[in-house]
Scaffold this motif. Structure first.
Motif, PDB file in Angstrom:
ATOM      1  N   UNK A   1      48.226  33.509  31.366  1.00  0.00           N
ATOM      2  CA  UNK A   1      47.171  33.194  32.326  1.00  0.00           C
ATOM      3  C   UNK A   1      45.760  33.575  31.899  1.00  0.00           C
ATOM      4  N   UNK A   2      45.631  34.195  30.705  1.00  0.00           N
ATOM      5  CA  UNK A   2      44.282  34.639  30.300  1.00  0.00           C
ATOM      6  C   UNK A   2      43.353  33.466  30.031  1.00  0.00           C
ATOM      7  N   UNK A   3      43.861  32.435  29.354  1.00  0.00           N
ATOM      8  CA  UNK A   3      43.013  31.283  29.012  1.00  0.00           C
ATOM      9  C   UNK A   3      42.467  30.606  30.264  1.00  0.00           C
ATOM     10  N   UNK A   4      43.355  30.334  31.217  1.00  0.00           N
ATOM     11  CA  UNK A   4      42.886  29.648  32.433  1.00  0.00           C
ATOM     12  C   UNK A   4      41.965  30.545  33.254  1.00  0.00           C
ATOM     13  N   UNK A   5      42.198  31.862  33.236  1.00  0.00           N
ATOM     14  CA  UNK A   5      41.303  32.774  33.958  1.00  0.00           C
ATOM     15  C   UNK A   5      39.919  32.793  33.314  1.00  0.00           C
TER      16      UNK A   5
END
Ligand SMILES: CC(C)(COP(=O)(O)OP(=O)(O)OC[C@H]1O[C@@H](n2cnc3c(N)ncnc32)[C@H](O)[C@@H]1OP(=O)(O)O)[C@@H](O)C(=O)NCCC(=O)NCCS
Length: 140
Positions: free
Chosen positions: A85-89
């Protein structure tokens, strides 16, 4: 210490360039030398973000605008921390910051054979354009 999403700082360059060099899918160029990135951060101090654990940079996104449209560069997440989820965050944090500056639409440049990158962007709701071709000219 956990992973923190925060504004990217000038001193993050060394760790960030290391991350970018390790990842496939990012096209690095003379625009990535230290003085060029520092100039980008200075011009866009509120729209470039890092996912950081202490001083180690595990993710980045460089957001900027020309006052008309927003542009995102160097979305990157360390291979060991992907699919959490880091990229989308990072993308959403950057879009929120651009929106707060009055920007209504953003564009990205994706290397045409970066299939994984294209799939990621489509998964988070970005549309692939077939009606625009990018053209470039060196002016230095
Ligand atoms: C692209 C990248 C930033 C994605 O980062 P990430 O932290 O793994 O992304 P997320 O975990 O937020 O994923 C968001 C969604 O996209 C999906 N996704 C992520 N990578 C994907 C891939 N390669 N193929 C298909 N779907 C993908 C995730 O499964 C997730 O969907 P879900 O919510 O249904 O689970 C990362 O893979 C990366 O750094 N790649 C190398 C650099 C690069 O190509 N950058 C883009 C340049 S344009």
């Amino acid at each position: 210490m956990g992973i923190q999403i925060r504004l990217m700082q000038p001193e993050d360059y060394t760790s960030a360039i290391q991350l970018w060099q390790e990842l496939p899918g990012l096209g690095l160029s003379s625009a990535d030398r230290e003085e060029a990135i520092q100039a980008f951060l200075k011009r866009n101090p509120n729209t470039c973000f890092a996912a950081a654990q202490d001083k180690i940079i595990l993710g980045t996104v460089l957001g900027g605008s020309d006052g008309r449209r927003g542009y995102l560069y160097h979305l990157a997440v360390h291979a060991d921390y992907q699919k959490q989820g880091l990229g989308s965050t990072l993308v959403q944090t950057c879009l929120d910051a651009l929106q707060s500056q009055g920007i209504e639409k953003c564009h990205i440049f994706v290397i045409a054979d970066n299939q994984e990158g294209i799939q990621f962007w489509q998964k988070i709701g970005w549309q692939r354009r077939g009606d625009i071709l990018v053209m470039s000219k060196e002016i230095r």
